[in-house]
Motif scaffolding. Sequence first.
Motif, PDB file in Angstrom:
ATOM      1  N   ALA A 154       0.830  -1.208   0.000  1.00 60.63           N
ATOM      2  CA  ALA A 154       0.000   0.000   0.000  1.00 60.63           C
ATOM      3  C   ALA A 154       0.862   1.255   0.000  1.00 60.63           C
ATOM      4  CB  ALA A 154      -0.914  -0.008   1.214  1.00 60.63           C
ATOM      5  N   TYR A 155       1.956   1.225   0.746  1.00 59.41           N
ATOM      6  CA  TYR A 155       2.823   2.395   0.835  1.00 59.41           C
ATOM      7  C   TYR A 155       3.471   2.723  -0.513  1.00 59.41           C
ATOM      8  CZ  TYR A 155       6.525   5.532   2.462  1.00 59.41           C
ATOM      9  OH  TYR A 155       7.353   6.608   2.633  1.00 59.41           O
TER      10      TYR A 155
ATOM     11  N   GLY B 112       2.022   2.457  -3.332  1.00 55.99           N
ATOM     12  CA  GLY B 112       1.010   3.234  -4.040  1.00 55.99           C
ATOM     13  C   GLY B 112       0.881   4.636  -3.476  1.00 55.99           C
ATOM     14  N   TYR B 113       1.028   4.766  -2.174  1.00 55.75           N
ATOM     15  CA  TYR B 113       1.026   6.078  -1.517  1.00 55.75           C
ATOM     16  C   TYR B 113       2.123   6.967  -2.111  1.00 55.75           C
ATOM     17  CZ  TYR B 113       1.731   9.344   2.479  1.00 55.75           C
ATOM     18  OH  TYR B 113       1.904  10.452   3.284  1.00 55.75           O
TER      19      TYR B 113
ATOM     20  N   GLY C 215      -1.489  -0.788  -3.209  1.00 53.52           N
ATOM     21  CA  GLY C 215      -1.330   0.651  -3.393  1.00 53.52           C
ATOM     22  C   GLY C 215      -2.127   1.222  -4.547  1.00 53.52           C
TER      23      GLY C 215
ATOM     24  N   GLU D 173      -4.023   5.053  -5.096  1.00 56.09           N
ATOM     25  CA  GLU D 173      -3.949   5.871  -6.303  1.00 56.09           C
ATOM     26  C   GLU D 173      -5.337   6.131  -6.886  1.00 56.09           C
ATOM     27  OE1 GLU D 173      -0.209   5.057  -8.871  1.00 56.09           O
ATOM     28  OE2 GLU D 173      -0.769   3.109  -8.016  1.00 56.09           O
TER      29      GLU D 173
END
Length: 336
Positions: free
Chosen positions: A60-61, A63-64, A274, A278
């Motif tokens: 996820a990070y 994508g962050y 991620g 987005e």
Amino acid sequence: MAPSRTLPSPVAVAAAVAGLLLLTGCSGSSAADGADGGDTLEVGVLFPGSLSDDGFMESAYLGYQRAAEKHAGAVRFSKVEQVATADYEKALVRFATTSDLVISLGGQTDADVRNVAARFPKVKFAEIGGPADGKPGANLSVYDPQQAEAAFLSGAASALLSKTGTVGFIGGAELPAIVNAAKEYRKGAEAADPDVKVLTPQYVGDFNDVAKAKQSALAGFGAGADVLGQILNLGHKGVAQAAGQRDGALVGGPIARECGSDPAFAAYVETDVGAEIEYAVDHLVAGDWKAEAVHFGLTFAEPHNDIVLCGDPGPAVGEKLDELKRKITAGEITTR
């Protein structure tokens, strides 16, 4: 990259919330300052786990980071990681007082994000990785990264790669999404090999406890499994350790690492968690964000799930997995 802010440790987060301290960015300006300065949007993201867990949170990070780079100058991001369960609500409330969009990661935050979203009806919220059948709220989107689909592929790969004909699954916690993933792991294994034996799933109780995960894996290998699927974060390191001791293997993911970097990994399931961050931020910036339930994975416009095999298991294995992926994409197999 747009200014990015990192909140303190869980203890400090609780203290900051209780004391109503301002969240500040690298530039030294507060969220309110950014809003006063023009059209800058504020996005706050709650990562309950570690950003370097080599699992769900790190995926996820990534994508962050991509979102922050893509929307530099238009969006200012804040994040907090490794938050204690008791502090989820406090962190979410703090974000809600300063953000246009608040994103929470993991089904463990489901109850708290729904509670806080109801208290802040003018703020947009998105939950990533909650219950697969979760319903959106008036101002809450629910994004399903299709862990169940990834688990189906993991189960199929495990069965096809197994030499003993016995495989197993280890989950970090007995959450609805993880329990459902365990069921799909079994379905995937049996779809690939109807004669395979799938052990009863084990739930460690902590996605990051390496020692407990290793104990669970040793029990699985001791029961005859030679390939294990898993949905763990740092805990997968314990499964890899057990595999090394018992001449077993595991299916990694959601981040696919270079094959051969750890011989315990027979394959990797890729799940781009991620991409949901987005997606949410893209629609926030475009002005067309809406509260909705979105299922990603192989059936989404841009698939975010895949399976990577290590070594050379033979063409039959790859062909069978491709066949199963085509059936999922065509809707002949559903994994929700």
